[in-house]
Write an enzyme that holds these catalytic residues in place. Structure first.
Site, PDB file in Angstrom:
ATOM      1  N   ASN A 250       8.082  -5.509  -0.623  1.00  0.00           N
ATOM      2  CA  ASN A 250       7.922  -4.355   0.248  1.00  0.00           C
ATOM      3  C   ASN A 250       6.432  -4.287   0.572  1.00  0.00           C
ATOM      4  O   ASN A 250       5.632  -3.827  -0.248  1.00  0.00           O
ATOM      5  CB  ASN A 250       8.394  -3.054  -0.420  1.00  0.00           C
ATOM      6  CG  ASN A 250       8.325  -1.871   0.551  1.00  0.00           C
ATOM      7  OD1 ASN A 250       7.704  -1.970   1.615  1.00  0.00           O
ATOM      8  ND2 ASN A 250       8.946  -0.765   0.179  1.00  0.00           N
TER       9      ASN A 250
ATOM     10  N   TYR B  79      11.249   8.671   1.730  1.00  0.00           N
ATOM     11  CA  TYR B  79      11.250   7.580   0.749  1.00  0.00           C
ATOM     12  C   TYR B  79      12.024   7.904  -0.528  1.00  0.00           C
ATOM     13  O   TYR B  79      12.152   7.056  -1.410  1.00  0.00           O
ATOM     14  CB  TYR B  79       9.798   7.197   0.398  1.00  0.00           C
ATOM     15  CG  TYR B  79       9.028   6.691   1.597  1.00  0.00           C
ATOM     16  CD1 TYR B  79       9.421   5.514   2.238  1.00  0.00           C
ATOM     17  CD2 TYR B  79       7.932   7.383   2.099  1.00  0.00           C
ATOM     18  CE1 TYR B  79       8.731   5.046   3.348  1.00  0.00           C
ATOM     19  CE2 TYR B  79       7.231   6.918   3.210  1.00  0.00           C
ATOM     20  CZ  TYR B  79       7.637   5.751   3.823  1.00  0.00           C
ATOM     21  OH  TYR B  79       6.965   5.276   4.920  1.00  0.00           O
TER      22      TYR B  79
ATOM     23  N   ALA C  60       2.888  -0.773   5.014  1.00  0.00           N
ATOM     24  CA  ALA C  60       2.395  -0.834   6.402  1.00  0.00           C
ATOM     25  C   ALA C  60       1.847  -2.208   6.781  1.00  0.00           C
ATOM     26  O   ALA C  60       1.764  -2.536   7.972  1.00  0.00           O
ATOM     27  CB  ALA C  60       1.335   0.242   6.609  1.00  0.00           C
TER      28      ALA C  60
ATOM     29  N   HIS D   7      12.560  -2.564   2.623  1.00  0.00           N
ATOM     30  CA  HIS D   7      11.964  -1.264   2.951  1.00  0.00           C
ATOM     31  C   HIS D   7      12.912  -0.171   2.498  1.00  0.00           C
ATOM     32  O   HIS D   7      14.135  -0.294   2.690  1.00  0.00           O
ATOM     33  CB  HIS D   7      11.729  -1.123   4.462  1.00  0.00           C
ATOM     34  CG  HIS D   7      10.836  -2.186   5.001  1.00  0.00           C
ATOM     35  ND1 HIS D   7       9.482  -2.179   4.794  1.00  0.00           N
ATOM     36  CD2 HIS D   7      11.114  -3.310   5.692  1.00  0.00           C
ATOM     37  CE1 HIS D   7       8.955  -3.251   5.356  1.00  0.00           C
ATOM     38  NE2 HIS D   7       9.929  -3.965   5.896  1.00  0.00           N
TER      39      HIS D   7
ATOM     40  N   ARG E  41       5.389  10.940  -2.329  1.00  0.00           N
ATOM     41  CA  ARG E  41       5.034  10.604  -0.946  1.00  0.00           C
ATOM     42  C   ARG E  41       6.246  10.823  -0.029  1.00  0.00           C
ATOM     43  O   ARG E  41       7.250  10.115  -0.141  1.00  0.00           O
ATOM     44  CB  ARG E  41       4.631   9.133  -0.885  1.00  0.00           C
ATOM     45  CG  ARG E  41       4.376   8.613   0.485  1.00  0.00           C
ATOM     46  CD  ARG E  41       4.265   7.089   0.511  1.00  0.00           C
ATOM     47  NE  ARG E  41       3.982   6.632   1.843  1.00  0.00           N
ATOM     48  CZ  ARG E  41       4.162   5.384   2.264  1.00  0.00           C
ATOM     49  NH1 ARG E  41       4.592   4.463   1.430  1.00  0.00           N
ATOM     50  NH2 ARG E  41       3.893   5.059   3.499  1.00  0.00           N
TER      51      ARG E  41
ATOM     52  N   ARG F 168      12.304   4.698  13.099  1.00  0.00           N
ATOM     53  CA  ARG F 168      11.116   5.552  12.951  1.00  0.00           C
ATOM     54  C   ARG F 168      10.148   5.323  14.129  1.00  0.00           C
ATOM     55  O   ARG F 168      10.578   4.935  15.203  1.00  0.00           O
ATOM     56  CB  ARG F 168      10.474   5.281  11.588  1.00  0.00           C
ATOM     57  CG  ARG F 168      11.439   5.590  10.437  1.00  0.00           C
ATOM     58  CD  ARG F 168      10.820   5.338   9.078  1.00  0.00           C
ATOM     59  NE  ARG F 168       9.639   6.190   8.891  1.00  0.00           N
ATOM     60  CZ  ARG F 168       8.723   5.957   7.947  1.00  0.00           C
ATOM     61  NH1 ARG F 168       8.872   4.929   7.114  1.00  0.00           N
ATOM     62  NH2 ARG F 168       7.677   6.758   7.824  1.00  0.00           N
TER      63      ARG F 168
ATOM     64  N   GLU G 216      12.425  -9.360   2.347  1.00  0.00           N
ATOM     65  CA  GLU G 216      11.668  -8.183   2.797  1.00  0.00           C
ATOM     66  C   GLU G 216      12.527  -6.943   2.530  1.00  0.00           C
ATOM     67  O   GLU G 216      13.702  -6.913   2.907  1.00  0.00           O
ATOM     68  CB  GLU G 216      11.396  -8.347   4.303  1.00  0.00           C
ATOM     69  CG  GLU G 216      10.729  -7.148   4.950  1.00  0.00           C
ATOM     70  CD  GLU G 216      10.647  -7.293   6.479  1.00  0.00           C
ATOM     71  OE1 GLU G 216      11.247  -8.224   7.050  1.00  0.00           O
ATOM     72  OE2 GLU G 216       9.979  -6.436   7.084  1.00  0.00           O
TER      73      GLU G 216
ATOM     74  N   SER H 200      12.921   2.930   3.763  1.00  0.00           N
ATOM     75  CA  SER H 200      13.362   3.585   4.994  1.00  0.00           C
ATOM     76  C   SER H 200      13.861   2.517   5.976  1.00  0.00           C
ATOM     77  O   SER H 200      13.772   1.309   5.692  1.00  0.00           O
ATOM     78  CB  SER H 200      12.190   4.357   5.606  1.00  0.00           C
ATOM     79  OG  SER H 200      11.176   3.450   6.037  1.00  0.00           O
TER      80      SER H 200
ATOM     81  N   ASP I  20       1.449 -15.762   7.293  1.00  0.00           N
ATOM     82  CA  ASP I  20       0.996 -17.130   6.978  1.00  0.00           C
ATOM     83  C   ASP I  20       1.291 -17.487   5.524  1.00  0.00           C
ATOM     84  O   ASP I  20       1.702 -18.607   5.227  1.00  0.00           O
ATOM     85  CB  ASP I  20      -0.512 -17.262   7.233  1.00  0.00           C
ATOM     86  CG  ASP I  20      -0.852 -17.420   8.709  1.00  0.00           C
ATOM     87  OD1 ASP I  20       0.066 -17.715   9.506  1.00  0.00           O
ATOM     88  OD2 ASP I  20      -2.033 -17.252   9.058  1.00  0.00           O
TER      89      ASP I  20
ATOM     90  N   PRO J 204       0.790  -1.223   0.000  1.00  0.00           N
ATOM     91  CA  PRO J 204       0.000   0.000   0.000  1.00  0.00           C
ATOM     92  C   PRO J 204       0.833   1.289   0.000  1.00  0.00           C
ATOM     93  O   PRO J 204       1.864   1.369   0.662  1.00  0.00           O
ATOM     94  CB  PRO J 204      -0.816  -0.110   1.290  1.00  0.00           C
ATOM     95  CG  PRO J 204      -0.085  -1.091   2.132  1.00  0.00           C
ATOM     96  CD  PRO J 204       0.560  -2.057   1.182  1.00  0.00           C
ATOM     97  N   ASN J 205       0.346   2.218  -0.769  1.00  0.00           N
ATOM     98  CA  ASN J 205       0.885   3.590  -0.875  1.00  0.00           C
ATOM     99  C   ASN J 205       2.196   3.682  -1.647  1.00  0.00           C
ATOM    100  O   ASN J 205       2.708   4.786  -1.865  1.00  0.00           O
ATOM    101  CB  ASN J 205       1.044   4.231   0.522  1.00  0.00           C
ATOM    102  CG  ASN J 205      -0.278   4.279   1.255  1.00  0.00           C
ATOM    103  OD1 ASN J 205      -1.255   4.810   0.725  1.00  0.00           O
ATOM    104  ND2 ASN J 205      -0.345   3.715   2.441  1.00  0.00           N
TER     105      ASN J 205
ATOM    106  N   HIS K 111       3.643  -4.412   9.359  1.00  0.00           N
ATOM    107  CA  HIS K 111       3.507  -4.283  10.811  1.00  0.00           C
ATOM    108  C   HIS K 111       2.173  -4.818  11.340  1.00  0.00           C
ATOM    109  O   HIS K 111       1.936  -4.784  12.542  1.00  0.00           O
ATOM    110  CB  HIS K 111       3.652  -2.800  11.204  1.00  0.00           C
ATOM    111  CG  HIS K 111       4.767  -2.103  10.477  1.00  0.00           C
ATOM    112  ND1 HIS K 111       6.089  -2.453  10.639  1.00  0.00           N
ATOM    113  CD2 HIS K 111       4.768  -1.111   9.531  1.00  0.00           C
ATOM    114  CE1 HIS K 111       6.848  -1.698   9.846  1.00  0.00           C
ATOM    115  NE2 HIS K 111       6.066  -0.874   9.168  1.00  0.00           N
TER     116      HIS K 111
HETATM  117  C1  DQA Z   1       8.015   1.082   4.102  1.00  0.00           C
HETATM  118  C2  DQA Z   1       8.065   1.244   5.630  1.00  0.00           C
HETATM  119  C3  DQA Z   1       6.688   1.026   6.233  1.00  0.00           C
HETATM  120  O1  DQA Z   1       6.747   1.223   7.629  1.00  0.00           O
HETATM  121  C4  DQA Z   1       5.695   2.001   5.651  1.00  0.00           C
HETATM  122  O2  DQA Z   1       4.405   1.755   6.154  1.00  0.00           O
HETATM  123  C5  DQA Z   1       5.693   2.014   4.164  1.00  0.00           C
HETATM  124  C6  DQA Z   1       6.967   1.970   3.473  1.00  0.00           C
HETATM  125  C7  DQA Z   1       9.367   1.435   3.459  1.00  0.00           C
HETATM  126  O3  DQA Z   1       9.582   1.045   2.311  1.00  0.00           O
HETATM  127  O4  DQA Z   1      10.187   2.109   4.062  1.00  0.00           O
HETATM  128  O5  DQA Z   1       4.658   2.145   3.520  1.00  0.00           O
HETATM  129  O6  DQA Z   1       7.743  -0.268   3.805  1.00  0.00           O
END
Ligand code: DQA
Length: 155
Positions: free
Chosen positions: A87, A35, A90, A113, A30, A120, A111, A115, A100, A22-23, A93
């Protein structure tokens, strides 16, 4: 005939799935101070070049919906993908369902990210998917995706 079929199977390029949650469609605009200014298309372009050099196929997707990510993890496994770069945004978390799904498949998941969530807000400190990921790369911005692809190419 059988030899020819085997040769074709061996030369089939392996695919790496790159799944974005998401996002991440908003990358570039953003919170660029967190980022970076690359868009997801910028990242995808570099990954495609890198995959070409590594003789890999790459399948890059983004969704704001948890279920899509789960379906795509299943698909990566069913297709015999070499690995998945995930990635999960959110959902990292919050999502026991992603935990699963990763646990249920055999394809290695890295995984990623942009950031460094550990540096954070407190609610980002826990990743539910880290225990089932092959490894985690975070804090290196868009470069993290390339590091992950490099790692998968050596599996
Ligand atoms: C993220 C870190 C996550 O905590 C956050 O919710 C994101 C981006 C990152 O790429 O740094 O949407 O996955």
């Amino acid at each position: 005939m059988r030899d020819i079929i085997l040769a074709e199977e061996n030369s089939a390029k392996k695919t790496v799935f790159v799944l974005n949650g998401p996002n991440l469609n908003l990358l570039g605009m953003r919170e660029p101070e967190i980022y970076g200014s690359d868009t997801l298309d910028d990242i995808a372009g570099r990954l495609e070049d890198q995959a070409h050099k590594l003789d890999l196929d790459i399948d890059i997707r983004q969704s704001n919906h948890e279920g899509h990510l789960i379906d795509w993890l299943h698909e990566a496994s069913a297709d015999g993908a070499l690995g998945v770069i995930l990635n999960a945004g959110a959902f990292t978390h919050t999502s026991i369902a992603l935990y699963d799904a990763i646990k249920a498949i055999t394809v290695p998941v890295i995984e990623v990210h942009l950031s460094n969530p550990a540096a954070r807000e407190e609610f980002r400190h826990k990743s539910l998917i880290a225990p089932v990921a092959k490894g985690t790369i975070c804090g290196f911005g868009a470069l993290g995706y390339q590091l992950a692809l490099d790692a998968i190419s050596q599996f």
